[in-house]
Design a protein around this motif. Structure first.
Motif, PDB file in Angstrom:
ATOM      1  N   ASP A 172       0.847  -1.196   0.000  1.00 30.55           N
ATOM      2  CA  ASP A 172       0.000   0.000   0.000  1.00 30.55           C
ATOM      3  C   ASP A 172       0.877   1.239   0.000  1.00 30.55           C
ATOM      4  N   PHE A 173       0.494   2.245  -0.820  1.00 30.39           N
ATOM      5  CA  PHE A 173       1.265   3.480  -0.868  1.00 30.39           C
ATOM      6  C   PHE A 173       0.438   4.666  -0.392  1.00 30.39           C
ATOM      7  N   THR A 174      -0.813   4.418  -0.050  1.00 33.46           N
ATOM      8  CA  THR A 174      -1.704   5.542   0.241  1.00 33.46           C
ATOM      9  C   THR A 174      -2.352   5.493   1.620  1.00 33.46           C
ATOM     10  N   GLY A 175      -2.438   4.350   2.226  1.00 33.76           N
ATOM     11  CA  GLY A 175      -3.190   4.213   3.470  1.00 33.76           C
ATOM     12  C   GLY A 175      -2.419   4.626   4.708  1.00 33.76           C
ATOM     13  N   ASP A 176      -3.013   4.342   5.879  1.00 33.39           N
ATOM     14  CA  ASP A 176      -2.407   4.721   7.147  1.00 33.39           C
ATOM     15  C   ASP A 176      -1.088   3.998   7.382  1.00 33.39           C
ATOM     16  N   ARG A 177      -0.968   2.813   6.830  1.00 33.89           N
ATOM     17  CA  ARG A 177       0.256   2.036   7.013  1.00 33.89           C
ATOM     18  C   ARG A 177       0.994   1.935   5.681  1.00 33.89           C
ATOM     19  N   ALA A 178       1.056   3.066   5.018  1.00 32.65           N
ATOM     20  CA  ALA A 178       1.628   3.102   3.670  1.00 32.65           C
ATOM     21  C   ALA A 178       3.123   2.804   3.671  1.00 32.65           C
ATOM     22  N   ASN A 179       3.560   2.179   2.600  1.00 34.25           N
ATOM     23  CA  ASN A 179       4.980   1.953   2.386  1.00 34.25           C
ATOM     24  C   ASN A 179       5.640   3.258   1.940  1.00 34.25           C
ATOM     25  N   SER A 180       6.888   3.442   2.270  1.00 30.64           N
ATOM     26  CA  SER A 180       7.625   4.603   1.786  1.00 30.64           C
ATOM     27  C   SER A 180       8.090   4.327   0.359  1.00 30.64           C
ATOM     28  N   LEU A 181       8.535   5.385  -0.317  1.00 29.35           N
ATOM     29  CA  LEU A 181       9.055   5.220  -1.678  1.00 29.35           C
ATOM     30  C   LEU A 181      10.241   4.261  -1.668  1.00 29.35           C
ATOM     31  N   LYS A 182      11.061   4.373  -0.657  1.00 28.15           N
ATOM     32  CA  LYS A 182      12.215   3.475  -0.561  1.00 28.15           C
ATOM     33  C   LYS A 182      11.764   2.029  -0.429  1.00 28.15           C
ATOM     34  N   ASP A 183      10.699   1.779   0.341  1.00 32.24           N
ATOM     35  CA  ASP A 183      10.148   0.425   0.476  1.00 32.24           C
ATOM     36  C   ASP A 183       9.681  -0.103  -0.877  1.00 32.24           C
ATOM     37  N   VAL A 184       8.963   0.743  -1.599  1.00 31.88           N
ATOM     38  CA  VAL A 184       8.433   0.327  -2.904  1.00 31.88           C
ATOM     39  C   VAL A 184       9.568  -0.009  -3.855  1.00 31.88           C
ATOM     40  N   ILE A 185      10.605   0.821  -3.869  1.00 34.49           N
ATOM     41  CA  ILE A 185      11.747   0.588  -4.751  1.00 34.49           C
ATOM     42  C   ILE A 185      12.443  -0.726  -4.397  1.00 34.49           C
ATOM     43  N   ASP A 230      11.095  -3.325  -2.725  1.00 36.94           N
ATOM     44  CA  ASP A 230      10.195  -4.463  -2.918  1.00 36.94           C
ATOM     45  C   ASP A 230      10.000  -4.809  -4.399  1.00 36.94           C
ATOM     46  N   THR A 231      10.089  -3.807  -5.267  1.00 34.06           N
ATOM     47  CA  THR A 231       9.935  -4.064  -6.707  1.00 34.06           C
ATOM     48  C   THR A 231      11.273  -4.376  -7.366  1.00 34.06           C
ATOM     49  N   GLN A 232      12.340  -4.322  -6.555  1.00 38.01           N
ATOM     50  CA  GLN A 232      13.699  -4.627  -7.022  1.00 38.01           C
ATOM     51  C   GLN A 232      14.139  -3.712  -8.161  1.00 38.01           C
ATOM     52  N   PHE A 233      13.671  -2.462  -8.094  1.00 38.23           N
ATOM     53  CA  PHE A 233      14.094  -1.489  -9.101  1.00 38.23           C
ATOM     54  C   PHE A 233      15.557  -1.123  -8.889  1.00 38.23           C
ATOM     55  N   ARG A 234      16.299  -0.993  -9.978  1.00 33.94           N
ATOM     56  CA  ARG A 234      17.710  -0.625  -9.928  1.00 33.94           C
ATOM     57  C   ARG A 234      17.888   0.736 -10.601  1.00 33.94           C
ATOM     58  N   PHE A 235      18.472   1.668  -9.860  1.00 29.12           N
ATOM     59  CA  PHE A 235      18.681   3.011 -10.406  1.00 29.12           C
ATOM     60  C   PHE A 235      19.665   2.977 -11.571  1.00 29.12           C
ATOM     61  N   ASN A 236      19.350   3.788 -12.571  1.00 28.66           N
ATOM     62  CA  ASN A 236      20.204   3.906 -13.754  1.00 28.66           C
ATOM     63  C   ASN A 236      20.982   5.209 -13.648  1.00 28.66           C
ATOM     64  N   LYS A 237      22.263   5.108 -13.315  1.00 27.57           N
ATOM     65  CA  LYS A 237      23.070   6.313 -13.103  1.00 27.57           C
ATOM     66  C   LYS A 237      23.148   7.188 -14.345  1.00 27.57           C
ATOM     67  N   SER A 238      23.105   6.579 -15.509  1.00 27.85           N
ATOM     68  CA  SER A 238      23.214   7.359 -16.753  1.00 27.85           C
ATOM     69  C   SER A 238      21.999   8.253 -16.972  1.00 27.85           C
ATOM     70  N   LEU A 239      20.884   7.944 -16.274  1.00 26.76           N
ATOM     71  CA  LEU A 239      19.671   8.743 -16.412  1.00 26.76           C
ATOM     72  C   LEU A 239      19.528   9.789 -15.300  1.00 26.76           C
ATOM     73  N   GLY A 240      20.508   9.838 -14.413  1.00 22.26           N
ATOM     74  CA  GLY A 240      20.479  10.840 -13.350  1.00 22.26           C
ATOM     75  C   GLY A 240      19.250  10.747 -12.469  1.00 22.26           C
ATOM     76  N   GLN A 241      18.907   9.553 -12.021  1.00 20.19           N
ATOM     77  CA  GLN A 241      17.668   9.341 -11.268  1.00 20.19           C
ATOM     78  C   GLN A 241      17.855   9.630  -9.786  1.00 20.19           C
ATOM     79  N   ASN A 242      17.209  10.691  -9.316  1.00 21.39           N
ATOM     80  CA  ASN A 242      17.167  11.039  -7.895  1.00 21.39           C
ATOM     81  C   ASN A 242      15.737  11.452  -7.574  1.00 21.39           C
ATOM     82  N   PHE A 243      15.049  10.650  -6.772  1.00 23.34           N
ATOM     83  CA  PHE A 243      13.612  10.841  -6.542  1.00 23.34           C
ATOM     84  C   PHE A 243      13.348  11.633  -5.262  1.00 23.34           C
TER      85      PHE A 243
END
Length: 283
Positions: A2-15, A17-30
């Motif tokens: 959950d990303f919206t409720g009272d016990r919502a996950n943080s963005l870091k949790d979502v990243i 849990d989804t095993q997303f890997r930052f792409n340094k060449s795209l300059g990704q800073n959220f």
């Protein structure tokens, strides 16, 4: 998850849990701080009647904040690996659409057709490597862009709003000023991003005025400005002589006839000075 409720996950949790890997060449800073997200939306002046174009959806947190204030949000993102992250961070958001395309490679017609609106505002947490090309893409376009509110590297923000005779004053300063007005709305510490970048940032709002130089030969004006800053260590006369293919003596006479010293440098002239000089070159 959950990303919206009272016990919502943080963005870091979502990243994670989804095993997303930052792409340094795209300059990704959220951005994940809600107060900062709301502040950016406030700085942009968006209302419920506005269509917003976001560049760089990233983790979707700014997209979500924008959607709460705007009529509709169309967000462009190049990294399709973010789809799983966005499935959570944008859950329940009905008025936002993510387009996985590079807007820098799209024509005005394609952008207009994709957005489905003639007039819009741009808001973006820009990857640093595309800041200037992206800003110029909209400033020089035939699109009806009302404003650009962009998070950029702090030193770039300083160039956007610089004054004559300062180290930050440059061609991009005048390119923006000739098409509207820019102001820094807030400075942002690097610790507000995930992952943490190496530099601090700032939010800049550029309000566009397509009629600001109505009646002027802007083609010559912008050529003058680009030439003047092409080699900062050289005098204005040297740079303009090379760019326009006119002998230095003649160019010097043109410069002095506009009321400037023969050895003046490009960074000493204001926009109105360049407009005055463009009248002489136009003849």
């Amino acid at each position: 998850m959950d990303f919206t409720g009272d016990r919502a996950n943080s963005l870091k949790d979502v990243i994670n849990d989804t095993q997303f890997r930052f792409n340094k060449s795209l300059g990704q800073n959220f951005i994940s701080d809600k107060n900062l997200l709301d502040a950016i939306v406030s700085d942009s002046g968006i209302t419920e009647n506005d269509v917003v174009v976001e560049i760089g959806t990233g983790g979707g947190t700014l997209t979500r904040a924008l959607s709460a204030a705007a009529k509709r949000v169309v967000s462009f993102e190049v990294d399709e690996n973010l789809q799983k992250v966005l499935a959570f961070t944008l859950q329940g958001v009905e008025n936002a659409e993510v387009i996985f395309r590079d807007i820098l490679k799209m024509s005005d017609e394609a952008v207009r057709e994709t957005i489905g609106a003639d007039s819009f505002k741009v808001v973006a947490n820009l990857p640093y490597y595309i800041t200037t090309p992206l800003v110029m893409r909209f400033l020089e376009s035939g699109l009806d862009v009302k404003s650009l509110t962009v998070m950029v590297q702090q030193e770039v923000a300083d160039r956007f709003v610089a004054k004559p005779n300062t180290a930050d004053y440059s061609a991009i300063t005048l390119a923006i000023e000739s098409r509207g007005s820019a102001r820094i709305t807030r400075r942002v510490n690097r610790k507000m991003f995930y992952p943490v970048p190496n530099v601090d940032s700032a939010v800049v709002r550029i309000d566009i005025d397509r009629c600001k130089l109505a009646g002027e030969n802007t083609q010559i004006l912008h050529k003058l400005i680009r030439a003047a800053f092409s080699m900062r260590r050289k005098t204005l006369a040297n740079n303009l002589s090379a760019a326009f293919g006119i002998d230095k003596q003649t160019v010097t006479e043109m410069i002095t006839s506009a009321g400037f010293l023969p050895l003046v440098r490009g960074e000493a002239l204001s926009l109105s000075d360049y407009v005055a000089l463009s009248h002489i070159f136009d003849k």
